[in-house]
Design a protein around this motif. Structure first.
Motif, PDB file in Angstrom:
ATOM      1  N   UNK A  27       0.868  -1.167   0.000  1.00 55.04           N
ATOM      2  CA  UNK A  27       0.000   0.000   0.000  1.00 55.04           C
ATOM      3  C   UNK A  27       0.911   1.225   0.000  1.00 55.04           C
ATOM      4  N   UNK A  28       0.646   2.167  -0.903  1.00 55.98           N
ATOM      5  CA  UNK A  28       1.415   3.402  -0.975  1.00 55.98           C
ATOM      6  C   UNK A  28       0.673   4.474  -0.187  1.00 55.98           C
ATOM      7  N   UNK A  29       1.390   5.119   0.734  1.00 56.18           N
ATOM      8  CA  UNK A  29       0.845   6.221   1.525  1.00 56.18           C
ATOM      9  C   UNK A  29       1.849   7.366   1.425  1.00 56.18           C
ATOM     10  N   UNK A  30       1.513   8.391   0.676  1.00 55.25           N
ATOM     11  CA  UNK A  30       2.450   9.497   0.458  1.00 55.25           C
ATOM     12  C   UNK A  30       3.697   8.967  -0.229  1.00 55.25           C
ATOM     13  N   UNK A  45      10.456   4.253   3.254  1.00 55.65           N
ATOM     14  CA  UNK A  45      10.625   5.217   2.187  1.00 55.65           C
ATOM     15  C   UNK A  45      12.071   5.118   1.739  1.00 55.65           C
ATOM     16  N   UNK A  46      12.336   5.550   0.520  1.00 54.02           N
ATOM     17  CA  UNK A  46      13.714   5.431   0.041  1.00 54.02           C
ATOM     18  C   UNK A  46      14.176   6.730  -0.596  1.00 54.02           C
ATOM     19  N   UNK A 139       9.064  12.573   4.920  1.00 55.92           N
ATOM     20  CA  UNK A 139       8.143  11.987   5.891  1.00 55.92           C
ATOM     21  C   UNK A 139       6.691  12.186   5.459  1.00 55.92           C
ATOM     22  N   UNK A 140       6.493  12.567   4.196  1.00 55.84           N
ATOM     23  CA  UNK A 140       5.147  12.720   3.647  1.00 55.84           C
ATOM     24  C   UNK A 140       4.451  11.353   3.662  1.00 55.84           C
ATOM     25  N   UNK A 141       3.446  11.217   4.510  1.00 53.31           N
ATOM     26  CA  UNK A 141       2.735   9.948   4.667  1.00 53.31           C
ATOM     27  C   UNK A 141       3.402   9.010   5.660  1.00 53.31           C
ATOM     28  N   UNK A 142       4.520   9.423   6.227  1.00 53.15           N
ATOM     29  CA  UNK A 142       5.284   8.550   7.123  1.00 53.15           C
ATOM     30  C   UNK A 142       4.533   8.124   8.366  1.00 53.15           C
ATOM     31  N   UNK A 143       3.909   9.080   9.058  1.00 50.73           N
ATOM     32  CA  UNK A 143       3.223   8.717  10.293  1.00 50.73           C
ATOM     33  C   UNK A 143       2.043   7.795  10.005  1.00 50.73           C
ATOM     34  N   UNK A 144       1.289   8.083   8.936  1.00 54.31           N
ATOM     35  CA  UNK A 144       0.158   7.225   8.585  1.00 54.31           C
ATOM     36  C   UNK A 144       0.646   5.818   8.217  1.00 54.31           C
ATOM     37  N   UNK A 145       1.770   5.734   7.505  1.00 52.70           N
ATOM     38  CA  UNK A 145       2.323   4.433   7.123  1.00 52.70           C
ATOM     39  C   UNK A 145       2.808   3.660   8.343  1.00 52.70           C
TER      40      UNK A 145
END
Length: 186
Positions: A27-30, A45-46, A139-145
């Motif tokens: 699943x992609x989140x941000x 993330x990479x 960290x775009x979408x990091x916390x949700x991921x």
């Protein structure tokens, strides 16, 4: 006869690959990807050839860095983490889990707090030649991921089948820098 064999072969391939697709969910989140497979959950993330993320197995989760440099299991080094208006000194410890080398970041809660802030995070790792290797991650979408990975890990733990033969359970060896699910507050 050839048509029958082709259909049989095609049916076999579809069955094989559909089983594989069910085994790994992405699943992609941000700018992050949450990957769920039997026995482990990862959100990462990479940036180029390096990655930053959280890895959960059984009831242990850990933040990690992964780069092209090989670390030696058990080795430790200090690193610097910098984010939006914040900086911290961390420890990084190399551990081998299921044949994969992880550079585990600790303390766990300091990294989690930075992921919650969002924006960008940078890590400065000392190199043997006296310089620093710096990697930056969105960290775009990091916390949700991370939250999704922790929830999936909790769900997987609750749905594990109970052993039929009640043998004394071997305690899972804690991985340095990891936190048990029940100790993580999101």
């Amino acid at each position: 006869m050839k048509s029958f064999l082709r259909r049989l072969y095609l049916a076999f391939l579809l069955t094989f690959f559909s089983g594989y697709l069910w085994a790994i969910e992405r699943v992609v989140i941000g700018n992050w990807i949450v990957q769920t497979s039997p026995g482990s959950i990862e959100a990462s993330t990479s940036a180029g050839s390096t990655s930053f993320g959280i890895y959960c197995q059984a009831d242990q989760c850990m933040f990690y860095l992964h780069d092209s440099l090989r670390c030696h299991p058990g080795s430790k080094s200090p690193i610097l983490m910098s984010g939006l208006g914040n900086a911290a000194s961390l420890n990084m410890q190399c551990a081998q889990i299921n044949g994969v080398l992880f550079q585990i970041l600790e303390p766990f809660n300091v990294v989690l707090d930075e992921v919650k802030r969002g924006g960008l995070v940078s890590f400065a790792v000392p190199l043997q030649n006296g310089s620093f290797g710096v990697s930056r991650y969105s960290l775009n979408g990091g916390f949700e991921a991370v939250r999704k990975a922790l929830q999936e890990a909790g769900n997987a733990k609750r749905t594990l089948p109970k052993p039929v033969d009640p043998l004394p359970a071997q305690p899972l060896q804690p991985v340095p820098g990891s936190r048990r699910l029940q100790d993580i507050m999101i």
